[in-house]
Design a protein around this motif. Structure first.
Motif, PDB file in Angstrom:
ATOM      1  N   LYS A  92       0.870  -1.192   0.000  1.00  0.00           N
ATOM      2  CA  LYS A  92       0.000   0.000   0.000  1.00  0.00           C
ATOM      3  C   LYS A  92       0.899   1.232   0.000  1.00  0.00           C
ATOM      4  N   THR A  93       1.035   1.852  -1.165  1.00  0.00           N
ATOM      5  CA  THR A  93       1.963   2.974  -1.316  1.00  0.00           C
ATOM      6  C   THR A  93       1.209   4.282  -1.570  1.00  0.00           C
ATOM      7  N   TRP A  94       1.901   5.381  -1.268  1.00  0.00           N
ATOM      8  CA  TRP A  94       1.332   6.712  -1.541  1.00  0.00           C
ATOM      9  C   TRP A  94       1.079   6.874  -3.034  1.00  0.00           C
ATOM     10  N   ARG A  95       2.067   6.461  -3.838  1.00  0.00           N
ATOM     11  CA  ARG A  95       1.936   6.666  -5.288  1.00  0.00           C
ATOM     12  C   ARG A  95       0.777   5.866  -5.859  1.00  0.00           C
ATOM     13  N   GLY A  96       0.700   4.583  -5.476  1.00  0.00           N
ATOM     14  CA  GLY A  96      -0.393   3.755  -5.980  1.00  0.00           C
ATOM     15  C   GLY A  96      -1.753   4.324  -5.590  1.00  0.00           C
ATOM     16  N   THR A  97      -1.858   4.816  -4.363  1.00  0.00           N
ATOM     17  CA  THR A  97      -3.127   5.360  -3.874  1.00  0.00           C
ATOM     18  C   THR A  97      -3.496   6.646  -4.606  1.00  0.00           C
ATOM     19  N   ALA A  98      -2.504   7.516  -4.780  1.00  0.00           N
ATOM     20  CA  ALA A  98      -2.770   8.800  -5.453  1.00  0.00           C
ATOM     21  C   ALA A  98      -3.122   8.584  -6.925  1.00  0.00           C
ATOM     22  N   VAL A  99      -2.318   7.769  -7.601  1.00  0.00           N
ATOM     23  CA  VAL A  99      -2.578   7.524  -9.027  1.00  0.00           C
ATOM     24  C   VAL A  99      -3.924   6.818  -9.200  1.00  0.00           C
ATOM     25  N   GLY A 100      -4.191   5.836  -8.354  1.00  0.00           N
ATOM     26  CA  GLY A 100      -5.465   5.117  -8.438  1.00  0.00           C
ATOM     27  C   GLY A 100      -6.647   6.066  -8.285  1.00  0.00           C
ATOM     28  N   THR A 101      -6.577   6.965  -7.324  1.00  0.00           N
ATOM     29  CA  THR A 101      -7.669   7.909  -7.086  1.00  0.00           C
ATOM     30  C   THR A 101      -7.847   8.839  -8.289  1.00  0.00           C
ATOM     31  N   LEU A 102      -6.728   9.385  -8.793  1.00  0.00           N
ATOM     32  CA  LEU A 102      -6.818  10.295  -9.948  1.00  0.00           C
ATOM     33  C   LEU A 102      -7.378   9.577 -11.169  1.00  0.00           C
ATOM     34  N   VAL A 103      -6.941   8.362 -11.387  1.00  0.00           N
ATOM     35  CA  VAL A 103      -7.440   7.601 -12.544  1.00  0.00           C
ATOM     36  C   VAL A 103      -8.939   7.333 -12.398  1.00  0.00           C
ATOM     37  N   GLY A 104      -9.379   7.024 -11.174  1.00  0.00           N
ATOM     38  CA  GLY A 104     -10.804   6.790 -10.942  1.00  0.00           C
ATOM     39  C   GLY A 104     -11.641   8.019 -11.258  1.00  0.00           C
ATOM     40  N   VAL A 105     -11.162   9.195 -10.856  1.00  0.00           N
ATOM     41  CA  VAL A 105     -11.879  10.439 -11.146  1.00  0.00           C
ATOM     42  C   VAL A 105     -11.869  10.694 -12.658  1.00  0.00           C
ATOM     43  N   ALA A 106     -10.729  10.433 -13.291  1.00  0.00           N
ATOM     44  CA  ALA A 106     -10.638  10.617 -14.748  1.00  0.00           C
ATOM     45  C   ALA A 106     -11.620   9.695 -15.462  1.00  0.00           C
ATOM     46  N   VAL A 107     -11.753   8.469 -14.967  1.00  0.00           N
ATOM     47  CA  VAL A 107     -12.714   7.520 -15.555  1.00  0.00           C
ATOM     48  C   VAL A 107     -14.122   8.106 -15.502  1.00  0.00           C
ATOM     49  N   ALA A 108     -14.477   8.699 -14.354  1.00  0.00           N
ATOM     50  CA  ALA A 108     -15.815   9.285 -14.203  1.00  0.00           C
ATOM     51  C   ALA A 108     -16.036  10.409 -15.226  1.00  0.00           C
ATOM     52  N   LEU A 109     -15.025  11.230 -15.437  1.00  0.00           N
ATOM     53  CA  LEU A 109     -15.145  12.336 -16.407  1.00  0.00           C
ATOM     54  C   LEU A 109     -15.336  11.789 -17.823  1.00  0.00           C
ATOM     55  N   VAL A 110     -14.582  10.753 -18.147  1.00  0.00           N
ATOM     56  CA  VAL A 110     -14.699  10.143 -19.479  1.00  0.00           C
ATOM     57  C   VAL A 110     -16.086   9.511 -19.653  1.00  0.00           C
TER      58      VAL A 110
END
Ligand code: CTP
Ligand code: MG
Ligand code: K
Length: 185
Positions: free
Chosen positions: A50-68
């Motif tokens: 459980k890393t900071w990078r994985g968590t941050a990137v995962g969250t941003l990608v999830g939000v980007a998915v919603a926008l798409v």
């Protein structure tokens, strides 16, 4: 039949911003662990998975998915032959809640795995498949209560609870086979 297609499509559509973050984290993971290497009761608090990078990137990608998905909504609804409104739109707090909540659910599961003596990567059936659903719906409920209650009707919730474990197993087996993941769960 069109009703069933709409129900399943609407339920899965609503969950996509929660489904993608964990997979994005697998690809983006690495770097500093969230627990900073700390232990509790002789075991890691969360572990190196459980890393900071994985968590941050995962969250941003999830939000980007919603926008798409919002942008694609009319086109896909048309292609599926379902009425406008069958596929939900994502207000930003809902998108963020689903994405970050999915990551937090997975992190919570790692906490429980470590407390129960399971090493990093060990499987914990049922928890592995549903941790992120609980986290995603929970945080979405906090950040966008009206939207969450209106979107996750009992029927859609049932579809989510049945389909998610299946999708999760299939996705992770594929991720394992292509070498993106160390274990097939
Ligand atoms: N990952 C990450 N940050 C997260 C979640 C996942 O960096 N918040 C990355 C890590 O590289 C992790 C991989 O994705 O090893 C696979 O995720 P997962 O299966 O959830 O973690 P595990 O390594 O199996 O660890 P755990 O036993 O704690 O679930
Ligand atoms: Mg794992
Ligand atoms: K996991």
């Amino acid at each position: 039949m069109a009703g069933l297609v709409g129900l399943v499509a609407g339920a899965l559509w609503a969950m996509l911003p929660a489904y993608v973050p964990n997979n994005a984290a697998v690809l983006a993971g690495g770097g500093a662990p969230i627990d900073g290497g700390r232990t509790w009761g002789g075991r890691r608090v969360l572990g190196d998975g459980k890393t900071w990078r994985g968590t941050a990137v995962g969250t941003l990608v999830g939000v980007a998915v919603a926008l798409v998905l919002d942008a694609a909504n009319p086109t896909v609804a048309d292609a599926l032959g379902v009425d406008a409104g069958v596929l939900p739109l994502f207000p930003l707090p809902a998108a963020f809640g689903l994405a970050l909540g999915a990551m937090l659910g997975d992190i919570g599961a790692s906490f429980l795995k470590r407390r129960s003596g399971r090493e990093r990567g060990a499987s914990f059936p049922v928890l592995d498949q549903l941790d992120f659903v609980v986290g995603a719906l929970g945080l979405s409920l906090v950040l966008a209560p009206g939207w969450t209650l209106a979107t996750f009707t009992p029927e859609r919730l049932l579809v989510v609870l049945v389909a998610t474990p299946v999708l999760h197993v299939v996705t992770n087996v594929i991720a394992y086979l292509i070498g993106a993941k160390n274990e097939p769960w």
